[in-house]
Scaffold this motif. Sequence first.
Motif, mmCIF file in Angstrom:
data_model
loop_
_atom_site.group_PDB
_atom_site.id
_atom_site.type_symbol
_atom_site.label_atom_id
_atom_site.label_comp_id
_atom_site.label_asym_id
_atom_site.label_seq_id
_atom_site.Cartn_x
_atom_site.Cartn_y
_atom_site.Cartn_z
ATOM 1 N N ARG A 32 83.825 44.422 -11.770
ATOM 2 C CA ARG A 32 84.408 45.126 -12.914
ATOM 3 C C ARG A 32 85.908 44.877 -13.020
ATOM 4 O O ARG A 32 86.446 44.693 -14.119
ATOM 5 C CB ARG A 32 84.102 46.624 -12.803
ATOM 6 N N GLN A 33 86.584 44.865 -11.883
ATOM 7 C CA GLN A 33 88.019 44.596 -11.895
ATOM 8 C C GLN A 33 88.303 43.175 -12.369
ATOM 9 O O GLN A 33 89.220 42.941 -13.169
ATOM 10 C CB GLN A 33 88.610 44.814 -10.502
ATOM 11 N N GLN A 34 87.523 42.206 -11.893
ATOM 12 C CA GLN A 34 87.759 40.817 -12.284
ATOM 13 C C GLN A 34 87.477 40.593 -13.760
ATOM 14 O O GLN A 34 88.193 39.858 -14.434
ATOM 15 C CB GLN A 34 86.934 39.883 -11.406
ATOM 16 N N LEU A 35 86.422 41.226 -14.270
ATOM 17 C CA LEU A 35 86.143 41.116 -15.697
ATOM 18 C C LEU A 35 87.262 41.749 -16.515
ATOM 19 O O LEU A 35 87.659 41.227 -17.568
ATOM 20 C CB LEU A 35 84.799 41.764 -16.016
ATOM 21 N N LYS A 36 87.792 42.867 -16.039
ATOM 22 C CA LYS A 36 88.925 43.509 -16.710
ATOM 23 C C LYS A 36 90.118 42.569 -16.774
ATOM 24 O O LYS A 36 90.860 42.555 -17.763
ATOM 25 C CB LYS A 36 89.309 44.794 -15.967
ATOM 26 N N GLU A 37 90.310 41.758 -15.722
ATOM 27 C CA GLU A 37 91.456 40.858 -15.653
ATOM 28 C C GLU A 37 91.223 39.533 -16.375
ATOM 29 O O GLU A 37 92.096 38.661 -16.369
ATOM 30 C CB GLU A 37 91.822 40.611 -14.191
ATOM 31 N N GLY A 38 90.048 39.377 -16.982
ATOM 32 C CA GLY A 38 89.844 38.214 -17.840
ATOM 33 C C GLY A 38 88.877 37.163 -17.354
ATOM 34 O O GLY A 38 88.794 36.085 -17.956
ATOM 35 N N ALA A 39 88.122 37.433 -16.305
ATOM 36 C CA ALA A 39 87.176 36.429 -15.795
ATOM 37 C C ALA A 39 86.077 36.146 -16.826
ATOM 38 O O ALA A 39 85.551 37.058 -17.454
ATOM 39 C CB ALA A 39 86.552 36.903 -14.493
ATOM 40 N N ASP A 40 85.733 34.853 -16.975
ATOM 41 C CA ASP A 40 84.641 34.441 -17.860
ATOM 42 C C ASP A 40 83.296 34.482 -17.146
ATOM 43 O O ASP A 40 82.246 34.563 -17.789
ATOM 44 C CB ASP A 40 84.877 33.020 -18.368
ATOM 45 N N PHE A 41 83.325 34.362 -15.826
ATOM 46 C CA PHE A 41 82.128 34.430 -14.987
ATOM 47 C C PHE A 41 82.581 34.875 -13.606
ATOM 48 O O PHE A 41 83.778 35.028 -13.346
ATOM 49 C CB PHE A 41 81.402 33.078 -14.934
#
Length: 446
Positions: free
Chosen positions: A213-222
């Motif tokens: 969730r943190q990585q997706l918040k920071e802009g991860a595409d996958f």
Amino acid sequence: MFRSLRSAATAFVFILALDNVHAVQAQSSDASGTTPAGDNIVLHAAHILDVEHSILVSPGEVLVRGNRIVEAGSSVAHPSGATVIDLGSATLMPGLIDAHVHLFLHPGAEDLQTIVESVPERTILAEIAARDDLMAGFTAERDMGTEGAGSADSAVRNAIDSGLIPGPRMSVSGNAISILGGHEDAIHFNPAEHISSNATYANNAVELVSVIRQQLKEGADFIKIYQTGTDRLGNGKLTTPYQYTKAELEAAVQETARVGKRVGVHCTGEPGALYAVQAGVASIDHAYQLSPETMRIMREKQIYAVPTFTISEYFADHAESPAFAERERAMQAFHAAEFRKQLAAGVPMAVGSDVGPFPHGTQAREFELMVEYGMPAAEVLRASLLNGARLLGLQDLIGQLKPGFYADVIAVPGDPLQDISALKRVSFVMKNGIVYKDASRNVHPK
């Protein structure tokens, strides 16, 4: 002092490169083809590659308007006032796709560079790496972890997408995820010094969901997860401990899928590979050894193996000792033999080089090695262009020269279906309708 001078020099090189790109883009009304959106460009060459049918069509033409392909084939319309770029005896083809890169790494001691180089310095180097990959014809890439630079790859991706710097279309994962004491943790350093891991820790399903969730918040595409390590080869047998159970990976895949995204795993062998494909990951990267059951599931679910041969060859050729070189060559031979089994079993393949620890812009060597180890050139091209596009979730936009697709076009000498090494001699690069390299007109960033 040396570090400071090196950082300053790196920044100066980047500024020069950026100035050159702006100069190229400023030539928007001349014959370089770097034209404003809405203008028409006709690319003409001796041949054009039809990836789907694995044939060359002669001659070859592509009509580009703005950032999209309007027509492609043996001849296209030539609208009044269109800019015509004649590429002579070359072959037009879609921009290459590398499904496993590390923009934030460069040749040298991998563990040390992530410690002694600051994230700002590494980001500048990543921008230069992105430019080098684009100039080599790679117009789309999947960045498989910043190795300790957090979500800095999101900033590089966004700068590329905004036209601030040159580079491929980037699908980024931020920091990869690993267990405490696992692959990419700083296990070779004094534990009392608390050297940071090159990955983000998650030790169970709950922590995996939180980190994702943190990585997706920071802009991860996958999401990139380390599933195995450390590898050992003895008596012809590969052993590698798994890091996450099937249930833990299922939690990661489900959380990522909740927002329409996917998981790719670093995974060299069993039983980690089986747990990963049962959980439904998108790709098994490295895939040194796969069991018959794992290969069956990959074939049925269309889960891609991404072999990454070039990195092992480079490590063997630049080994710190004869013993290390022998180990790398033994692992490469083992991997090549297993790759042939995977091909025979119908495992779907994508092309990924693991570039970063070896020089950016040189990763077309991966195509040669996949052919050398038993995959026909036509299938390797399909693995890069068609499967790579699917792996990035862009199968309706890149990987083919078709109407409505992004104008990502390169030119190479000769016939890549007969001589895959042609991909190492890219003479023309257009991405998103902008010409970044045209050797015949001396158009390219220095």
